[in-house]
Write an enzyme that holds these catalytic residues in place. Structure first.
Site, mmCIF file in Angstrom:
data_model
loop_
_atom_site.group_PDB
_atom_site.id
_atom_site.type_symbol
_atom_site.label_atom_id
_atom_site.label_comp_id
_atom_site.label_asym_id
_atom_site.label_seq_id
_atom_site.Cartn_x
_atom_site.Cartn_y
_atom_site.Cartn_z
ATOM 1 C CG HIS A 99 -1.994 1.021 1.156
ATOM 2 N ND1 HIS A 99 -1.759 2.348 1.391
ATOM 3 C CD2 HIS A 99 -3.310 0.911 0.849
ATOM 4 C CE1 HIS A 99 -2.889 3.023 1.231
ATOM 5 N NE2 HIS A 99 -3.849 2.173 0.901
ATOM 6 C CD GLU A 156 -5.374 1.674 -2.924
ATOM 7 O OE1 GLU A 156 -6.561 1.775 -2.612
ATOM 8 O OE2 GLU A 156 -4.463 1.652 -2.100
ATOM 9 N N GLY A 213 -11.731 5.211 3.755
ATOM 10 C CA GLY A 213 -12.568 6.069 4.608
ATOM 11 C C GLY A 213 -14.033 5.673 4.659
HETATM 12 P P1 PGA Z 1 -9.732 6.002 0.737
HETATM 13 O O1 PGA Z 1 -8.526 4.965 0.929
HETATM 14 O O2 PGA Z 1 -10.940 5.217 0.296
HETATM 15 O O3 PGA Z 1 -9.925 6.603 2.118
HETATM 16 O O4 PGA Z 1 -9.318 6.998 -0.282
HETATM 17 C C1 PGA Z 1 -8.301 3.963 -0.011
HETATM 18 C C2 PGA Z 1 -7.035 3.223 0.311
HETATM 19 O O5 PGA Z 1 -6.055 3.829 0.751
HETATM 20 O O6 PGA Z 1 -6.991 1.996 0.155
#
Ligand code: PGA
Length: 233
Positions: A99, A156, A213
């Protein structure tokens, strides 16, 4: 094929909060039918996995479990690490690896992440390899061809994570093609500010979503799932 919906809790939640979230997760017959088109995967912090497993089994919830990281080593003298072998009997089916928050705050390198991928595969845990446009080529060069084909990719974009500014579906469609040129025709999920208003757009374009989130409050996550369930993919 079912669409993946990962709930990545990151370093959030306590035992009491896990109880609340999973005790109230919808599981009437009607709810189960609506949610049957999704592979729902919950990634809690390590200390909360055993409790999550217990409640999922007690309530017969269709929720799978993931870890948010994995040791690059086997079991043994690696203080503070959690090895794939330690996860036996916890029904962990997925490992979110590489990540961007770990690459950034813990300086995880492509080689380290490649070692974690190998550990996951050795223990029949599906690696979910997180990638951004900036480093997906480099990361691929640390993995063997045979390994690439076994991955589930989580695209991502850094700017989209936790910002409320999700990638546009057009951008996602373009990057998906580029990723598949390098990694092959593996499943690709999207992560970055996914919410109930945009989830269906992303599910139409790729194999699932990774939600941060909007997975923390149960009500938000249920809204997201039910919004997504109104479409056929
Ligand atoms: P987010 O995070 O939905 O809060 O943007 C996604 C992630 O980091 O996997």
């Amino acid at each position: 094929m079912k669409k993946y919906v990962f709930a990545n809790w990151k370093a959030n939640k306590t035992l009491a909060e896990v109880n609340y979230w999973l005790d109230n997760f919808p599981n009437s017959e009607e709810d189960q039918q609506k949610l049957a088109k999704f592979e729902i995967v919950l990634a809690p912090p390590y200390p909360l996995l055993a409790l999550a497993k217990t409640i999922i089994e007690r309530r017969h919830l269709s929720i799978k479990l993931a870890v948010q990281d994995l040791s690059p080593f086997g079991k043994g003298s690696y203080t503070g690490e959690v090895a794939a072998a330690n996860l036996a009997d916890l029904n962990i089916e997925y490992a979110i690896l590489g990540h961007s928050e770990r690459r950034r705050f813990l300086a995880e390198s492509p080689q380290l992440i490649a070692d974690k991928v190998q550990q996951a595969l050795a223990y029949q845990i599906q690696p979910v390899l997180c990638l951004d446009q900036a480093y997906f080529q480099e990361q691929a060069s640390f993995l063997q061809q045979a390994t690439l084909q076994k991955l589930l990719l989580a695209y991502e974009p850094l700017a989209a994570i936790g910002s409320g500014q999700a990638e546009s579906p057009q951008q996602l469609a373009a990057i998906k093609q580029t990723l598949q040129k390098t990694y092959g025709l593996v499943p690709i999920i999207y992560g970055g500010s996914v919410n109930d208003a945009n989830v269906a757009d992303f599910l139409k374009l790729c194999d699932g979503v990774l939600v941060g989130g909007a997975s923390l409050k149960l009500i938000d996550f249920i809204d997201l799932l039910f919004a997504a369930s109104q479409f056929d993919y």
